[in-house]
Write a protein that holds these residues in place. Structure first.
Motif, PDB file in Angstrom:
ATOM      1  N   VAL A 114       0.829  -1.208   0.000  1.00 12.13           N
ATOM      2  CA  VAL A 114       0.000   0.000   0.000  1.00 12.13           C
ATOM      3  C   VAL A 114       0.864   1.259   0.000  1.00 12.13           C
ATOM      4  O   VAL A 114       0.515   2.272  -0.619  1.00 12.13           O
ATOM      5  CB  VAL A 114      -0.945  -0.007   1.222  1.00 12.13           C
ATOM      6  CG1 VAL A 114      -1.574   1.359   1.420  1.00 12.13           C
ATOM      7  CG2 VAL A 114      -2.019  -1.062   1.060  1.00 12.13           C
ATOM      8  N   TRP A 140      -4.595  -6.027  -7.114  1.00 10.69           N
ATOM      9  CA  TRP A 140      -5.517  -5.179  -6.371  1.00 10.69           C
ATOM     10  C   TRP A 140      -6.395  -4.377  -7.317  1.00 10.69           C
ATOM     11  O   TRP A 140      -5.954  -3.912  -8.373  1.00 10.69           O
ATOM     12  CB  TRP A 140      -4.739  -4.236  -5.457  1.00 10.69           C
ATOM     13  CG  TRP A 140      -4.016  -4.950  -4.344  1.00 10.69           C
ATOM     14  CD1 TRP A 140      -4.157  -6.253  -3.976  1.00 10.69           C
ATOM     15  CD2 TRP A 140      -3.061  -4.380  -3.460  1.00 10.69           C
ATOM     16  NE1 TRP A 140      -3.343  -6.546  -2.908  1.00 10.69           N
ATOM     17  CE2 TRP A 140      -2.655  -5.412  -2.567  1.00 10.69           C
ATOM     18  CE3 TRP A 140      -2.498  -3.121  -3.318  1.00 10.69           C
ATOM     19  CZ2 TRP A 140      -1.716  -5.200  -1.567  1.00 10.69           C
ATOM     20  CZ3 TRP A 140      -1.569  -2.909  -2.323  1.00 10.69           C
ATOM     21  CH2 TRP A 140      -1.178  -3.938  -1.446  1.00 10.69           C
ATOM     22  N   PRO A 150      -6.672  -2.543   0.650  1.00  9.55           N
ATOM     23  CA  PRO A 150      -6.741  -3.025  -0.725  1.00  9.55           C
ATOM     24  C   PRO A 150      -8.033  -3.810  -0.983  1.00  9.55           C
ATOM     25  O   PRO A 150      -8.501  -4.558  -0.118  1.00  9.55           O
ATOM     26  CB  PRO A 150      -5.521  -3.946  -0.852  1.00  9.55           C
ATOM     27  CG  PRO A 150      -4.620  -3.574   0.283  1.00  9.55           C
ATOM     28  CD  PRO A 150      -5.535  -3.132   1.380  1.00  9.55           C
ATOM     29  N   ILE A 155      -8.408   0.738  -3.659  1.00 11.21           N
ATOM     30  CA  ILE A 155      -8.524   0.712  -2.199  1.00 11.21           C
ATOM     31  C   ILE A 155      -9.937   1.117  -1.801  1.00 11.21           C
ATOM     32  O   ILE A 155     -10.663   1.767  -2.561  1.00 11.21           O
ATOM     33  CB  ILE A 155      -7.487   1.629  -1.507  1.00 11.21           C
ATOM     34  CG1 ILE A 155      -7.697   3.099  -1.898  1.00 11.21           C
ATOM     35  CG2 ILE A 155      -6.074   1.178  -1.811  1.00 11.21           C
ATOM     36  CD1 ILE A 155      -6.798   4.058  -1.113  1.00 11.21           C
TER      37      ILE A 155
END
Length: 799
Positions: free
Chosen positions: A399, A473, A454, A476
């Motif tokens: 992240v 991913w 995520p 978010i």
């Protein structure tokens, strides 16, 4: 004979002169950087005069007429006290440790360059408000003017290591936040350790290591969805980790925070408490500071050395404090490399080019630099070399590599006046996943999750196949869908790294929360009285009653009663049965309990894993702790059987009896034959070590370390003194600060840190708060001009 005596006298005289000269030189090196806190200092580029009051702990209270003067003074003052610490953290974030410290840190430098803090910071700076950049520039100017004016009076570390600090730049400010984001990441070791274990044990045992959330029933936001319906090993990296730990810059994952509304406080106004659990070292990670622009900004709290803004604290209107969300913010991918071209990886049936970055690393004592390569997929860096995994390449998505702007968040926290402004600021805080508690002088309290969660497919506790984009991913979780609480009916909010929300929350946040022992004790104490005072908050922060021990001890006792025990074992069992579960430093029961538990852990896991893999498992203490807690409840597990024996299938009680017998046997030899004399604090000690404190000569000549101190508590108490399993009972983590903020009268707020204001060991302010901290005492957190002036012991003028 006369001539011989004369020669002896001359030699003796020369030796005396040499000793005196050596002493004077050593004393000069030790003390030359200690600043004069009553000086008047001329700085370039100042618009108006700035006054710096320092209290009896030398905490600076800086009063300026405008923000650029303020932050120029902040930079100068911080450099006075913490310059070498600032430079060391800067070198970690830019991968330049081996240049001045040790050739053995080349791999650590390579790893941190792969994380590319500076690259992300540069992107953030391009989108940063010009007003904030002006603050950055003023801060850098203050640091650099200090360096320029004190070239011959730099801290002793620069002299010993033979280098001088380079100018401070904007990018170094942003990198400080990047480092905190990385070191608070949860999955770096856990998931790859699990991968290694999966290759050694059967599927049943492996799957037991994945936490079962059905047994963790205490979420931070138990009613969130109801109120919001829309809504793997001894490896190369282990050596790198050891190097970073030895420098004292490992950050721990624990913390506590809570707030109560006016209806729950004796004053009728909200109160907020925060203690962030980080590495305990000297100097400490936080720098206490009060920043004032008269007629405008007024904020106090703790600042991370190397950047200018208050990270946690309060201003004239609001207070805030943080705990780690324990977010699973890293995923690993098993990549397929092209056997014909090592710089290609397979993705969705096609060979993709790896990005290859050549890094040139200067090494102390070497004429030629070391040249290494870092490789990247579209997800992030290839970290196989760091993890010493030879059969397949592993890449990492983190992240922290995504765009976020934590600097903007803390800048706006420093100026926020209400919940809406606080939440807007918090929306930019994604790389460092935190539960941020809130209280304001108008009577409101709240708690907001700030995290880049995520959106992903599959089981995040495992390593994903990298040859498909299925597990990439998808972004978010939007900020408005993150859990929060505002003015709950109970009049309380709290968090202690426990499970964030229940099963009805649609997004996966983590498996790796802390067990709910601390939060249960905090809420128990918050609910024990109708109205709470500052002293009550202190009692909670300093509490060492272990809910963890309260759960496990009856299980131990039940297993041991009725078994064949010798006299010493009977005495130890009696002590355990009569225990009140307080992990006091003078308690024998505390030591007996902790050792039984550690022996139990080893008995359950070591036979399957062996020395090397077991050491890696216990380094990720959440993994075995979760399973042992589940075994406590269910009393069954495939791990309980000792695979090295064939006589029987061992049970939980068998393992407890063995762990108990080993405990008594060990301490009868190590301590005494009288269990009542076994004191927890005799073995459970705190050491505050300087990054160069491992060198015996530096320790002796410069007095850089402090301790040992006998301490109570443990990692499972609200007041924690945590220890690594490979250095049993030597505490090196705990509350990096304790703050209690009183919204009705900010001058009634209290605080303490484990060390002191100064980073210079020869200064009397190096560890001037340590005794207070160890003894659970606090000092006033002065805020109003009247209180600051009354408490001032020093006054510096900058113009």
């Amino acid at each position: 004979m006369r001539k011989f005596k004369l020669i002896l006298k001359i030699i003796l005289f020369v030796l005396i002169i040499a000793v005196i000269a050596g002493y004077l030189f050593l004393n000069h090196v030790k003390t030359k950087a200690i600043p004069d806190y009553n000086a008047t200092i001329d700085l370039e580029n100042m618009v108006d005069e700035v006054t710096v009051y320092r209290d009896q702990y030398a905490i600076p209270h800086i009063y300026a007429q405008n923000e650029t003067d303020l932050y120029r003074a902040v930079g100068y003052v911080m450099a006075q006290d913490r310059l070498w610490q600032m430079d060391l953290i800067r070198r970690i974030t830019t991968g330049r440790l081996s240049e001045v410290l040790d050739p053995g840190l080349v791999e650590a430098d390579r790893m941190f360059r792969a994380l590319d803090f500076s690259g992300k910071t540069e992107k953030v700076l391009k989108k940063t408000d010009p007003k904030i950049l002006e603050c950055f520039d003023a801060y850098c100017d203050g640091v650099n003017q200090y360096i320029e004016a004190n070239k011959k009076k730099l801290p002793f570390e620069f002299t010993l290591l033979g280098y001088k600090p380079e100018p401070w730049e904007r990018v170094h400010i942003g990198n400080m936040i990047g480092y905190m984001a990385w070191d608070l990441s949860m999955s770096w070791n856990i998931e790859v350790t699990l991968y290694k274990i999966s290759k050694q044990v059967d599927e049943e045992k492996f799957m037991e290591l994945i936490p079962d959330m059905d047994y963790q029933k205490t979420p931070i936001f138990p009613d969130f969805m109801k109120n919001n319906s829309e809504l793997e090993f001894q490896t190369a990296f282990n050596e790198i980790e050891k190097a970073i730990k030895s420098l004292g810059f490992e950050v721990f994952s624990g913390s506590n925070n809570w707030a109560v509304s006016g209806k729950k406080s004796e004053s009728g106004y909200p109160m907020l408490a925060n203690d962030m659990h980080l590495g305990l070292m000297a100097p400490g990670i936080w720098y206490q500071m009060h920043q004032v622009v008269e007629g405008g900004l007024n904020v106090t709290g703790v600042v991370l050395p190397g950047q200018p803004f208050v990270v946690c604290g309060h201003n004239s209107d609001i207070a805030w404090g943080m705990t780690n969300v324990m977010l699973d913010d890293i995923d690993f991918y098993l990549e397929t490399l092209n056997p014909e071209n090592e710089n290609q990886y397979l993705l969705d049936g096609e060979w993709k080019e790896l990005k290859v970055v050549e890094e040139t690393i200067s090494v102390k004592g070497e004429d030629e630099p070391v040249v290494v390569e870092n490789k990247f997929t579209h997800r992030g860096p290839v970290i196989s070399d760091f993890k010493n995994i030879s059969d397949r390449a592993i890449s990492m998505a983190w992240v922290g590599n995504g765009f976020s702007n934590e600097i903007l968040t803390v800048y706006r926290f420093n100026r926020a006046t209400n919940w809406d402004e606080f939440r807007e600021a918090a929306s930019h805080f994604t790389s460092i996943a935190q539960n941020i508690a809130y209280a304001d002088k108008k009577g409101n309290i709240g708690l907001q999750v700030c995290a880049g969660v995520p959106i992903r497919e599959g089981n995040p506790a495992l390593i994903y196949p990298g040859d498909t984009s299925l597990y990439d991913w998808k972004g978010i979780v939007p900020f408005d869908e993150l859990p929060y609480s505002y003015n709950p009916e109970s009049g309380m909010v709290s968090s202690a790294n426990n499970r964030t929300v229940g099963d009805d929350y649609q997004y996966y946040i983590s498996y790796w929360y802390d067990l709910p022992n601390r939060i249960e004790r905090i809420r128990e104490m918050l609910s024990a009285k109708e109205k709470l005072s500052v002293d009550d908050f202190k009692a909670i922060q300093c509490d060492q009653l272990s809910v963890f021990a309260r759960k496990f001890t009856p299980v131990f006792v039940r297993a041991l009663e009725g078994t064949d025990l010798n006299e010493m074992e009977k005495q130890a069992l009696k002590i355990l049965k009569n225990w009140d579960f307080v992990m006091g430093k003078n308690e024998a029961a505390s030591l007996i309990f902790e050792k039984i538990y550690n022996n139990l852990m080893k008995g359950v896991f070591h036979d399957e894993l062996g020395d090397e893999l077991y050491e890696q498992l216990i380094a990720q203490d959440l993994v075995p702790s979760y399973l042992l807690d589940k075994i406590r409840i269910t009393r069954t597990s495939a791990w309980l059987d000792d695979v090295t024996t064939s006589e029987k299938i061992e049970t939980l009680d068998d393992n407890i009896c063995k762990a108990f017998s080993l405990t008594v046997s060990n301490y009868s030899e190590e301590l005494s034959a009288d269990p009542a004399s076994w004191e927890w604090g005799r073995l459970h000690i705190l050491e505050l070590n300087h990054p160069m404190g491992s060198n015996k000569m530096v320790r002796k000549l410069f007095g850089v370390n402090r301790g040992p101190y006998s301490v109570g508590g443990s990692y499972h108490t609200v007041c924690p003194y945590s220890y690594p399993m490979d250095k049993e009972f030597i505490a090196n983590h705990g509350a990096s600060e304790r703050h209690i903020f009183t919204c009705g009268n900010w001058d009634e707020s209290e605080t303490v840190i484990p060390t002191g204001t100064s980073g210079i060991p020869a200064s009397r302010f190096y560890c001037s708060q340590t005794d207070m901290y160890i003894n659970n005492e606090y000092h006033a957190d002065l805020f109003t001009m009247k209180a600051v002036k009354q408490g001032a012991k020093f006054k510096t003028l900058l113009h």
